[in-house]
Write a protein that holds these residues in place. Structure first.
Motif, PDB file in Angstrom:
ATOM      1  N   LEU A  10      -3.955   3.710  -3.317  1.00  0.00           N
ATOM      2  CA  LEU A  10      -4.024   2.677  -4.347  1.00  0.00           C
ATOM      3  C   LEU A  10      -5.365   2.765  -5.039  1.00  0.00           C
ATOM      4  N   GLU A  11      -5.337   2.847  -6.363  1.00  0.00           N
ATOM      5  CA  GLU A  11      -6.571   2.831  -7.148  1.00  0.00           C
ATOM      6  C   GLU A  11      -6.644   1.528  -7.938  1.00  0.00           C
ATOM      7  N   ILE A  12      -7.782   0.859  -7.856  1.00  0.00           N
ATOM      8  CA  ILE A  12      -8.021  -0.355  -8.630  1.00  0.00           C
ATOM      9  C   ILE A  12      -8.891   0.034  -9.814  1.00  0.00           C
ATOM     10  N   GLY A  13      -8.290   0.043 -11.000  1.00  0.00           N
ATOM     11  CA  GLY A  13      -9.029   0.422 -12.202  1.00  0.00           C
ATOM     12  C   GLY A  13      -8.587   1.775 -12.731  1.00  0.00           C
ATOM     13  N   ALA A  14      -7.447   1.834 -13.405  1.00  0.00           N
ATOM     14  CA  ALA A  14      -6.921   3.119 -13.883  1.00  0.00           C
ATOM     15  C   ALA A  14      -7.793   3.732 -14.960  1.00  0.00           C
ATOM     16  N   ALA A  15      -8.317   2.876 -15.861  1.00  0.00           N
ATOM     17  CA  ALA A  15      -9.124   3.356 -17.001  1.00  0.00           C
ATOM     18  C   ALA A  15      -8.371   4.454 -17.745  1.00  0.00           C
ATOM     19  N   THR A  16      -8.921   5.658 -17.783  1.00  0.00           N
ATOM     20  CA  THR A  16      -8.296   6.741 -18.552  1.00  0.00           C
ATOM     21  C   THR A  16      -7.158   7.426 -17.804  1.00  0.00           C
ATOM     22  N   GLY A  17      -7.132   7.267 -16.478  1.00  0.00           N
ATOM     23  CA  GLY A  17      -6.154   7.983 -15.656  1.00  0.00           C
ATOM     24  C   GLY A  17      -6.696   9.240 -15.014  1.00  0.00           C
ATOM     25  N   ILE A  18      -7.934   9.628 -15.345  1.00  0.00           N
ATOM     26  CA  ILE A  18      -8.502  10.860 -14.782  1.00  0.00           C
ATOM     27  C   ILE A  18      -8.601  10.775 -13.267  1.00  0.00           C
ATOM     28  N   TRP A  48     -17.259  -8.035  -6.473  1.00  0.00           N
ATOM     29  CA  TRP A  48     -18.063  -9.063  -5.828  1.00  0.00           C
ATOM     30  C   TRP A  48     -17.593  -9.319  -4.401  1.00  0.00           C
ATOM     31  N   ASP A  49     -16.342  -8.994  -4.114  1.00  0.00           N
ATOM     32  CA  ASP A  49     -15.727  -9.327  -2.833  1.00  0.00           C
ATOM     33  C   ASP A  49     -14.714  -8.241  -2.492  1.00  0.00           C
ATOM     34  N   ILE A  50     -14.209  -8.286  -1.276  1.00  0.00           N
ATOM     35  CA  ILE A  50     -13.058  -7.465  -0.894  1.00  0.00           C
ATOM     36  C   ILE A  50     -11.892  -8.438  -0.768  1.00  0.00           C
ATOM     37  N   PRO A  51     -11.098  -8.601  -1.823  1.00  0.00           N
ATOM     38  CA  PRO A  51     -10.055  -9.624  -1.813  1.00  0.00           C
ATOM     39  C   PRO A  51      -9.061  -9.437  -0.663  1.00  0.00           C
ATOM     40  N   SER A  52      -8.494 -10.528  -0.223  1.00  0.00           N
ATOM     41  CA  SER A  52      -7.564 -10.498   0.909  1.00  0.00           C
ATOM     42  C   SER A  52      -6.433  -9.498   0.736  1.00  0.00           C
ATOM     43  N   PRO A  53      -5.826  -9.368  -0.469  1.00  0.00           N
ATOM     44  CA  PRO A  53      -4.737  -8.393  -0.594  1.00  0.00           C
ATOM     45  C   PRO A  53      -5.160  -6.964  -0.269  1.00  0.00           C
ATOM     46  N   TRP A  54      -6.409  -6.617  -0.538  1.00  0.00           N
ATOM     47  CA  TRP A  54      -6.853  -5.259  -0.190  1.00  0.00           C
ATOM     48  C   TRP A  54      -6.881  -5.083   1.316  1.00  0.00           C
ATOM     49  N   TRP A  55      -7.370  -6.104   2.025  1.00  0.00           N
ATOM     50  CA  TRP A  55      -7.343  -6.067   3.486  1.00  0.00           C
ATOM     51  C   TRP A  55      -5.910  -5.892   3.983  1.00  0.00           C
ATOM     52  N   GLU A  56      -5.008  -6.694   3.423  1.00  0.00           N
ATOM     53  CA  GLU A  56      -3.627  -6.732   3.915  1.00  0.00           C
ATOM     54  C   GLU A  56      -2.862  -5.452   3.587  1.00  0.00           C
ATOM     55  N   GLN A  57      -3.210  -4.793   2.483  1.00  0.00           N
ATOM     56  CA  GLN A  57      -2.450  -3.628   2.045  1.00  0.00           C
ATOM     57  C   GLN A  57      -3.008  -2.303   2.555  1.00  0.00           C
ATOM     58  N   LEU A  58      -4.158  -2.334   3.211  1.00  0.00           N
ATOM     59  CA  LEU A  58      -4.730  -1.116   3.785  1.00  0.00           C
ATOM     60  C   LEU A  58      -4.119  -0.877   5.167  1.00  0.00           C
ATOM     61  N   ALA A  59      -3.635   0.341   5.379  1.00  0.00           N
ATOM     62  CA  ALA A  59      -2.995   0.672   6.655  1.00  0.00           C
ATOM     63  C   ALA A  59      -4.019   0.669   7.787  1.00  0.00           C
ATOM     64  N   CYS A  98       0.296  -2.438 -14.811  1.00  0.00           N
ATOM     65  CA  CYS A  98      -0.577  -3.366 -15.532  1.00  0.00           C
ATOM     66  C   CYS A  98      -0.627  -4.661 -14.739  1.00  0.00           C
ATOM     67  N   GLY A  99      -1.832  -5.035 -14.306  1.00  0.00           N
ATOM     68  CA  GLY A  99      -1.966  -6.254 -13.513  1.00  0.00           C
ATOM     69  C   GLY A  99      -3.399  -6.476 -13.097  1.00  0.00           C
ATOM     70  N   ASP A 100      -3.599  -7.530 -12.338  1.00  0.00           N
ATOM     71  CA  ASP A 100      -4.917  -7.882 -11.818  1.00  0.00           C
ATOM     72  C   ASP A 100      -5.149  -7.087 -10.543  1.00  0.00           C
ATOM     73  N   GLY A 101      -6.144  -6.209 -10.560  1.00  0.00           N
ATOM     74  CA  GLY A 101      -6.391  -5.348  -9.418  1.00  0.00           C
ATOM     75  C   GLY A 101      -6.723  -6.090  -8.144  1.00  0.00           C
ATOM     76  N   ALA A 102      -7.241  -7.316  -8.267  1.00  0.00           N
ATOM     77  CA  ALA A 102      -7.581  -8.092  -7.073  1.00  0.00           C
ATOM     78  C   ALA A 102      -6.356  -8.388  -6.218  1.00  0.00           C
ATOM     79  N   ALA A 103      -5.174  -8.356  -6.827  1.00  0.00           N
ATOM     80  CA  ALA A 103      -3.937  -8.634  -6.091  1.00  0.00           C
ATOM     81  C   ALA A 103      -3.366  -7.383  -5.445  1.00  0.00           C
ATOM     82  N   GLY A 104      -3.943  -6.214  -5.770  1.00  0.00           N
ATOM     83  CA  GLY A 104      -3.374  -4.986  -5.260  1.00  0.00           C
ATOM     84  C   GLY A 104      -1.961  -4.773  -5.781  1.00  0.00           C
ATOM     85  N   TYR A 105      -1.155  -4.036  -4.997  1.00  0.00           N
ATOM     86  CA  TYR A 105       0.241  -3.803  -5.375  1.00  0.00           C
ATOM     87  C   TYR A 105       1.055  -3.738  -4.086  1.00  0.00           C
ATOM     88  N   PRO A 106       1.511  -4.913  -3.608  1.00  0.00           N
ATOM     89  CA  PRO A 106       2.168  -4.958  -2.297  1.00  0.00           C
ATOM     90  C   PRO A 106       3.437  -4.122  -2.217  1.00  0.00           C
TER      91      PRO A 106
END
Length: 405
Positions: free
Chosen positions: A98-106, A173-184, A150-158
């Protein structure tokens, strides 16, 4: 490598890619053949249609979107930093990333190269226009195993979780809870995490251990545009002069009115006798200072302010300073030889002698050990105090971070 030196091969993207890879290789950034091959394979120019070929493959940041005030809100990061993060991410074939921040896609393309056909990459971008651009560029370049959301990266992609790896390409600024929950379990997240309200940031590779906490393998100096959306967090800035601003943690005691008068006082210089070589691993001195002193800040200074002699903080530590009342004291350097500098302190304000002495004492304390890497541990919010790792505690909404040396 410059645009001029690459000009002779400007019409040959493969040669330009090879030149960029050679530049990154000379920096010692590549640690695995997989990442180097990815950089040789990804056609950067297909993701940067608004710039010429030479710029697309130059070792520089390319701003791709600005806010109405002119500040950068999206960019293609410096290729050497991209390579550093990708090496730190340690992607294996078949990984779900999972990448947070696609920007150009590179970045997503590079990750897809390393993850291979059996892998899957999900990349999230908050703006619809950037999302569409990244999606189109990835399709144009032939990357079919990347899903652009397209979405808010803080929510990840469950829907795509769990992920073996998560990478964040914006200052968080933080490690949002969804990132914790979605990391294996046993997974890794690489995140540019703000460790102080002044904006001091490190790109940290965290591994999720069996106890449910994340422990850093290393931290690297970096610069990224800040996250937007629900995870956005602003800086507190005090204007000391038209060309000098002080960035500090708004929660620390401060008096903006007094601080704005600091530079009207003459400079008090104190040189410590401490020497640092250009090749020494001392890049975390500013972070050590932030964890060891109260009222830490960072000075942002224009070239005009330096040229006028008004103020000249050491660039190496991003204007690291202390402040107290209406006085500031910052780290400065002066050359001893071609590749050695002496550390000094320059202070302005009514208590300049006292604050300069305090900062000098801290520099001597640091010199006793010269710690090269911090140990940074992230715990979920709500972790009991007795279960936190030792070190300075940083409290964020979803995370408790400790830093020790």
């Amino acid at each position: 490598m410059t645009n001029d030196t690459m000009g002779t091969s400007r019409l040959d993207p493969a040669q330009l890619r090879a030149g960029l890879v050679d530049y990154i290789r000379r920096r010692g950034t590549f640690r695995t053949p997989q990442v180097e091959r990815a950089f040789l394979a990804v056609p950067r120019h297909l993701f940067l249609g608004g710039v010429d070929l030479a710029t697309a493959y130059a070792p520089q940041i390319v701003i791709t979107k600005r806010a109405p005030d002119g500040s950068a809100i999206s960019s293609a990061s410096h290729p050497n930093l991209v390579a550093t993060q990708l090496e730190d991410l340690d992607v294996h074939p078949g990984h779900r990333v999972l990448e947070i921040g696609a920007a150009t896609g590179i970045n997503a393309a590079l990750i897809a190269e390393v993850a291979g056909d059996a892998g899957r990459v999900v990349t999230i971008e908050i703006d619809e226009d950037l999302t569409a651009g990244a999606r189109a560029a990835l399709a144009r370049a032939g990357y079919r195993n990347v899903e652009v959301i397209c979405g808010d990266g803080a929510a990840g992609y469950p829907a795509g979780a769990p992920y073996d790896r998560i990478i964040v390409t914006a200052k968080a600024w933080d490690i949002p809870s969804p990132w914790w929950e979605q990391l294996a379990p046993g997974g890794r997240i690489v995140v540019p995490l703000r460790l102080h309200g002044s904006g001091l940031t490190r790109s940290i590779a965290f591994d999720l251990d069996s106890s449910g906490r994340m422990v850093s393998s290393h931290a690297r100096v970096c610069g990224f545009v800040p996250m937007r959306g629900s995870a956005a967090h602003g800086d507190h800035i005090t204007q000391l002069s038209p060309d000098v601003v002080l960035k500090l943690d708004a929660r620390d005691p401060h008096d903006d009115d007094l601080l704005t008068q600091a530079l009207t006082h003459p400079a008090h210089e104190h040189w410590t006798g401490l020497r640092v070589r250009d090749d020494e691993p001392v890049e975390h001195l500013d972070l050590w200072l932030a964890t060891s002193a109260s009222r830490f800040g960072r000075l942002a200074v224009t070239t005009a302010a330096r040229d006028s002699g008004l103020i000249n903080p050491a660039r190496r530590w991003a204007g690291a300073c202390l402040y107290d009342g209406g006085t500031i004291a910052y780290i400065a350097v002066r050359p001893c030889s071609e590749d050695v500098n002496e550390l000094g302190v320059i202070a302005h304000g009514p208590d300049s002698v006292k604050l300069a002495a305090s900062l000098s004492d801290l520099l001597h304390q640091w010199d006793n050990d010269r710690p090269s890497q911090p140990i940074i541990t992230a715990h979920p919010a709500g972790t009991p105090g007795e279960e936190l790792a030792p070190g300075m505690l940083i409290i964020r909404p979803a995370t408790r971070v400790t830093i020790s040396w």
